[in-house]
Design an enzyme around this catalytic site. Structure first.
Site, PDB file in Angstrom:
ATOM      1  N   ASP A 330       0.872  -1.173   0.000  1.00 47.20           N
ATOM      2  CA  ASP A 330       0.000   0.000   0.000  1.00 47.20           C
ATOM      3  C   ASP A 330       0.911   1.225   0.000  1.00 47.20           C
ATOM      4  O   ASP A 330       2.070   1.143   0.422  1.00 47.20           O
ATOM      5  CB  ASP A 330      -0.882  -0.021   1.245  1.00 47.20           C
ATOM      6  CG  ASP A 330      -1.635   1.277   1.452  1.00 47.20           C
ATOM      7  OD1 ASP A 330      -2.315   1.710   0.513  1.00 47.20           O
ATOM      8  OD2 ASP A 330      -1.500   1.863   2.538  1.00 47.20           O
ATOM      9  N   ASP A 523      -1.554  -0.841   6.089  1.00 47.96           N
ATOM     10  CA  ASP A 523      -1.813  -0.345   7.439  1.00 47.96           C
ATOM     11  C   ASP A 523      -3.228   0.161   7.655  1.00 47.96           C
ATOM     12  O   ASP A 523      -3.608   0.431   8.792  1.00 47.96           O
ATOM     13  CB  ASP A 523      -0.846   0.798   7.760  1.00 47.96           C
ATOM     14  CG  ASP A 523      -1.186   2.071   6.999  1.00 47.96           C
ATOM     15  OD1 ASP A 523      -1.560   1.965   5.813  1.00 47.96           O
ATOM     16  OD2 ASP A 523      -1.097   3.161   7.586  1.00 47.96           O
ATOM     17  N   ASP A 527      -7.091  -1.783   3.753  1.00 44.08           N
ATOM     18  CA  ASP A 527      -6.110  -2.810   3.406  1.00 44.08           C
ATOM     19  C   ASP A 527      -6.473  -4.175   3.986  1.00 44.08           C
ATOM     20  O   ASP A 527      -5.863  -5.187   3.604  1.00 44.08           O
ATOM     21  CB  ASP A 527      -4.716  -2.414   3.920  1.00 44.08           C
ATOM     22  CG  ASP A 527      -4.178  -1.173   3.225  1.00 44.08           C
ATOM     23  OD1 ASP A 527      -4.484  -0.979   2.042  1.00 44.08           O
ATOM     24  OD2 ASP A 527      -3.457  -0.392   3.881  1.00 44.08           O
TER      25      ASP A 527
END
Length: 642
Positions: A330, A523, A527
């Site tokens: 991410d 995080d 996600d």
């Protein structure tokens, strides 16, 4: 009764028979002779060997066999034959049944001590917690037990004191030693608004903080629970071990019967000698070390990784790491800081920032927060606005000082509202991975504000380490292609998948899994699905609770370089499991022919008691191999060993 107690009983009662064996050539006899041996061995069989027989019988009723089956058959054969031999005035070998039991229990004592040491290491963390807290109640500071602290309490911490629970500083600042939780050796500066972790040590300042997590919800408690679960979990390779044991035991029993028949029927030796060879085969083949190979390495590996600030939740994750070919990241909060900041103001900076601050004063958008933070730093105050309204997906408009004003992206503009020079500057800033907002009055853009979520200082090194391992790196983000590509180029990521909606992240991970095993690092709440569907989910320690819950590995220090370290310690631990299995099997493979008497002609034999001792050393070698994981170098591909 504990394994240790059973071992000591067996050892103490076996010593007189050991003395008999050693001193018999010199004329010393055990008082009471065979009757004393019978009594001593009977107590050992009833107390120390009894649980082996019970386990073997329980497995037999379920049409299964296990390692206890071999121990039970070996000791029972030696014991009952000796009783028969004693009645018929033949040679007895009670000592074989006693010594085998003693040495098998010795191997189990090694295992129990290993488990206790691992558990004690975790318990030491728990014991480091503060016992009391200075809490503000009714305007006064009072000292109360930790168990009475509640969420929302204001707590004072003085220099040298432990922080009782997790929370956020409301007044004051200090440097805090967080090494016991994060592994970070240097004290971390903390100020108002920063989070503090329970059980860490305050260094030099006094501050007040608001309790946010207490009891089992604190980070330390969660770390302890995760490590405990990991140490009690099983890697998939353990299933193979169990299957092998289930097949191995019947084969060994068949070999023992064949050994007896060959020596007694074909070679014409006595029943006692043939039985000794058969019992030796049963005892030496007992794969106790096989049962230790996986759990001991798993306990040491997960314990050491926890000290490094890397929480590996279970054995399945540890084994899956070995097949990873792609690592997906991410962007926001993982590769980047996750806190957008103003980097450039184009135009009359005072005028542009003042107008932007007035328009964004009541907004909660991350970009607005960056503008307001900049205004606060520059001591720019907002002006009251009227007729405020947001234009979805574009920006906001309002009346400021009697004039129409706006701030937003290029979708909010008309073709002729921005000059060629500002357009050129905007394109240049966007090429640097910065988000550009346009600030204007009426139909004219008067300036630009560039905002960037900068990459973390360690991101480039972390990506380089993974690429050095031959892994493909991918960025998966909802940001636009240009910004995402610029960040990827800065840190060295191989490919970018941009403009991805949160709901589609998991689908993109599944597409990548068609070409190999995938690890996903993230995080945020968005996600969590990707962390779950990935072969290995790696959650940043500063992430949301749901992300941490979804990940199989948690990086407590929030350091992206720990992705590489997590892969390294996982692979090292799994390789140690395979090495342990090798040593567990090699003892059996090499020992069975010797125990069966194949080398009897050259004087190489193995009595049941020596077979039991060899089996104990097999267990010891596996435990030692696992313990040595604590000394193994965990080396990053681009940095020093840790």
């Amino acid at each position: 009764m504990s394994i240790t107690s059973r071992f000591w009983i067996s050892l103490i009662l076996s010593l007189p028979m050991l003395a008999e064996m050693i001193l018999h050539p010199f004329g010393w006899m055990l008082p009471g002779g065979e009757w004393t041996m019978l009594v001593l061995t009977t107590v050992i069989m009833a107390v120390s060997a009894g649980p082996f027989w019970q386990s073997a019988w329980a497995s037999f009723k379920k049409h299964h066999s296990n390692m206890d089956t071999l121990v039970a058959i070996g000791t029972a054969t030696a014991y009952f034959y000796s009783v028969y031999a004693m009645i018929t005035h033949q040679a007895v070998f009670f000592e074989s049944a006693a010594f085998v039991t003693t040495f098998v229990l010795l191997g189990q004592v090694f295992e129990e001590r290993m488990r206790n040491n691992a558990s004690n290491a975790v318990e030491k963390l728990v014991n480091l917690q503060a016992k009391e807290a200075n809490v503000m109640r009714n305007g006064e500071l009072i000292k109360i037990p930790l168990s009475e602290v509640s969420v929302g309490d204001l707590i004072r911490v003085k220099p040298g004191e432990k922080i009782p629970v997790d929370g956020v500083i409301t007044n004051g600042s200090s440097a805090i030693d967080e090494s016991m939780v994060t592994g970070e050796s240097m004290p971390v500066e903390k100020h108002t608004g920063d989070r503090v972790i329970g059980s860490t040590v305050n260094s030099n300042g006094t501050f007040l903080f608001k309790a946010e997590k207490v009891g089992s919800d604190t980070m330390l408690s969660q770390i302890v629970e995760l490590v405990r679960k990991a140490q009690n979990s099983h890697a998939p390779i353990q299933k193979l071990t169990d299957q092998v044991s289930n097949i191995f035991v019947p084969i060994v029993l068949i070999l023992a019967i064949l050994t007896f028949l060959v020596w007694y029927v074909l070679l014409g030796t006595s029943v006692a000698n043939a039985l000794i060879f058969a019992v030796s085969v049963v005892v030496i083949a007992c794969p106790c070390a096989l049962g230790l190979a996986t759990p001991t390495a798993l306990m040491v590996g997960t314990g050491r990784s926890a000290k490094m600030g890397i929480l590996i939740k279970n054995g399945e994750v540890l084994e899956a790491v070995n097949d990873i070919t792609t690592v997906v990241f991410d962007k926001t909060g993982t590769i980047t800081m996750g806190k957008p900041a103003v980097t450039d103001i184009v135009g009359d900076s005072q005028r542009v920032l003042s107008l932007a601050t007035s328009l964004e004063a009541d907004s909660e958008h991350p970009l607005a927060a960056a503008i307001l933070a900049k205004a606060k730093a520059e001591k720019v105050s907002p002006t009251a606005v009227t007729d405020f309204h947001a234009v979805e997906g574009k920006g906001v408009e309002a009346i400021v000082d009697g004039k129409a004003a706006f701030i937003g992206n290029d979708k909010l503009l008309t073709d002729d509202s921005v000059s060629a020079d500002l357009k050129q500057r905007a394109v240049a800033l966007q090429a640097e991975a910065k988000t550009v907002v346009f600030v204007g009055i009426g139909d004219e853009v008067i300036g630009l504000i560039a905002i960037q979520d900068a990459s973390k200082a360690t991101s480039k090194e972390a990506i380089a380490a993974l690429k050095a391992r031959g892994l493909k790196t991918v960025m998966l983000t909802g940001d636009n292609e240009r910004v995402a590509k610029a960040i990827a180029d800065q840190v060295g990521i191989d490919s970018v998948i941009a403009d991805v909606l949160p709901a589609d992240k998991a689908n993109r991970v599944q597409e990548l899994q068609k070409t190999g095993k995938v690890a996903f690092v993230g995080d945020g709440i968005n996600d969590a699905p990707a962390l779950t569907v990935a072969d290995v989910g790696i959650a940043m320690g500063s992430g949301t609770d749901i992300a941490i819950e979804s990940g199989g590995i948690v990086l407590v220090k929030n350091d992206l370089r720990d992705v590489d370290r997590a892969l390294a310690i996982s692979r090292k631990t799994f390789n140690r499991i395979k090495l342990n299995l090798f040593w567990a099997f090699i003892y059996n493979v090499l020992g069975i022919p010797v125990a069966a008497g194949i080398f009897y002609g050259i004087g190489l034999t193995l009595s049941p008691e020596l077979a039991g001792l060899a089996m104990a050393f097999s267990s010891l070698s596996v435990v030692t191999s696992s313990v040595l994981l604590n000394r193994a170098k965990i080396t990053s591909s681009v940095s020093k060993a840790v």
